[in-house]
Scaffold this motif. Structure first.
Motif, mmCIF file in Angstrom:
data_model
loop_
_atom_site.group_PDB
_atom_site.id
_atom_site.type_symbol
_atom_site.label_atom_id
_atom_site.label_comp_id
_atom_site.label_asym_id
_atom_site.label_seq_id
_atom_site.Cartn_x
_atom_site.Cartn_y
_atom_site.Cartn_z
ATOM 1 N N ARG A 119 0.825 -1.204 0.000
ATOM 2 C CA ARG A 119 0.000 0.000 0.000
ATOM 3 C C ARG A 119 0.859 1.254 0.000
ATOM 4 O O ARG A 119 0.620 2.191 -0.776
ATOM 5 C CB ARG A 119 -0.930 -0.026 1.212
ATOM 6 N N ARG A 143 1.215 4.017 -2.957
ATOM 7 C CA ARG A 143 0.892 5.409 -2.612
ATOM 8 C C ARG A 143 2.057 6.326 -2.993
ATOM 9 O O ARG A 143 1.869 7.396 -3.585
ATOM 10 C CB ARG A 143 0.580 5.522 -1.122
ATOM 11 N N ASP A 160 -6.814 6.279 -0.870
ATOM 12 C CA ASP A 160 -6.996 5.554 0.383
ATOM 13 C C ASP A 160 -8.265 4.708 0.357
ATOM 14 O O ASP A 160 -8.295 3.591 0.890
ATOM 15 C CB ASP A 160 -7.036 6.535 1.561
ATOM 16 N N LEU A 161 -9.303 5.226 -0.280
ATOM 17 C CA LEU A 161 -10.552 4.469 -0.405
ATOM 18 C C LEU A 161 -10.314 3.189 -1.206
ATOM 19 O O LEU A 161 -10.766 2.100 -0.825
ATOM 20 C CB LEU A 161 -11.593 5.353 -1.096
ATOM 21 N N ASP A 184 -8.078 0.688 0.792
ATOM 22 C CA ASP A 184 -8.861 0.026 1.843
ATOM 23 C C ASP A 184 -9.679 -1.120 1.249
ATOM 24 O O ASP A 184 -9.749 -2.216 1.809
ATOM 25 C CB ASP A 184 -9.803 1.018 2.531
ATOM 26 N N GLY A 185 -10.318 -0.869 0.112
ATOM 27 C CA GLY A 185 -11.106 -1.914 -0.526
ATOM 28 C C GLY A 185 -10.260 -3.058 -1.017
ATOM 29 O O GLY A 185 -10.631 -4.242 -0.889
ATOM 30 N N GLU A 234 -7.432 -4.137 0.173
ATOM 31 C CA GLU A 234 -6.915 -4.920 1.294
ATOM 32 C C GLU A 234 -7.895 -6.034 1.679
ATOM 33 O O GLU A 234 -7.473 -7.136 2.049
ATOM 34 C CB GLU A 234 -6.653 -4.008 2.492
ATOM 35 N N ARG A 235 -9.190 -5.775 1.542
ATOM 36 C CA ARG A 235 -10.190 -6.787 1.884
ATOM 37 C C ARG A 235 -10.173 -7.960 0.903
ATOM 38 O O ARG A 235 -10.694 -9.028 1.210
ATOM 39 C CB ARG A 235 -11.586 -6.160 1.908
#
Length: 234
Positions: free
Chosen positions: A90, A94, A221-222, A225-226, A228-229
């Motif tokens: 991540r 980034r 970031d949105l 986050d998705g 990572e799931r």
């Protein structure tokens, strides 16, 4: 006498790299409207026909600009990762995407040019290969990594594609702008409310009304986050 005996400094020979560097400097200073083969030749101190040996016409010049920007993005992204070894997927992405954005902010004409070219330069493919390597190294399958590339879209290159531009009709005086907002509020109340509420801080770098630095990082970031799931998905 002494000055006559001094050897003249030879003029740097014309090359594709020199021509593109001059073109980028010209467009950074005056915008794409200023870029013509004749104007670029004048900046370089050569005849316009000389440019055609290195850049075959305006289309070749524009393709060359895309190549140069893609190389600049790749270099900036690789340097950003090299400066922060050992970080997770991540953070690596980034850093890579924010490095690409620094290039876009330096060349605000580049997003529109990248979006308009009919072919994708090899340098862009190489850059995306690096993104895939980061995702796979981070535990993603190629299936999910492929979907991630679709989700990232142009964010990976440092800019968001504009969907809604309240100033798309050009600059208007305050009275006309107010009238447009009133008409918008009557027909499209939610869009009007969004435009009224969404004002950017003067210190927030922007590449467009829908592409401020804050919005760019929020979207990254949105997405992260998705992702990572789904990292352990097959």
């Amino acid at each position: 006498m002494g000055s006559r005996m001094e050897a003249r400094k030879p003029r740097e020979p014309l090359s594709r790299e020199r021509a593109l560097a001059s073109a980028i400097a010209l467009v950074d200073a005056e915008g794409m409207v200023a870029l013509t083969m004749r104007r670029l030749a004048a900046e370089l101190g050569v005849e316009a026909m000389s440019l055609y040996h290195h850049l075959p016409g305006k289309a070749g010049l524009l393709d060359g600009l895309v190549d140069a920007v893609a190389a600049e993005i790749t270099s900036a992204a690789e340097q950003a990762e090299a400066d922060a070894p050992g970080v997770d997927w991540r953070t690596r992405l980034r850093l890579r995407f924010l490095a690409a954005r620094t290039v876009m902010l330096r060349h605000p004409w580049a997003p529109a040019l990248l979006s308009s070219r009919p072919t994708v330069p090899a340098g862009v493919y190489a850059y995306y290969d690096g993104i895939l390597a980061t995702l796979v190294d981070g535990g993603f399958s190629y299936r999910i990594a492929h979907r991630a590339l679709h989700a990232f879209g142009s964010l990976a290159l440092g800019f968001a594609q504009e969907v809604f531009r309240p100033d798309a009709g050009g600059e208007a005086d305050a009275e006309a702008a107010e009238a447009a907002m009133v008409a918008l509020a009557e027909r499209l109340p939610h869009l009007a409310a969004m435009v009224a509420a969404e004002t950017h801080d003067a210190t927030d770098p922007t590449l467009g009304w829908c592409d401020s630095q804050t919005e760019f990082e929020f979207t990254l970031d949105l997405l992260f986050d998705g992702l990572e799931r789904h990292r352990s998905s097959a």
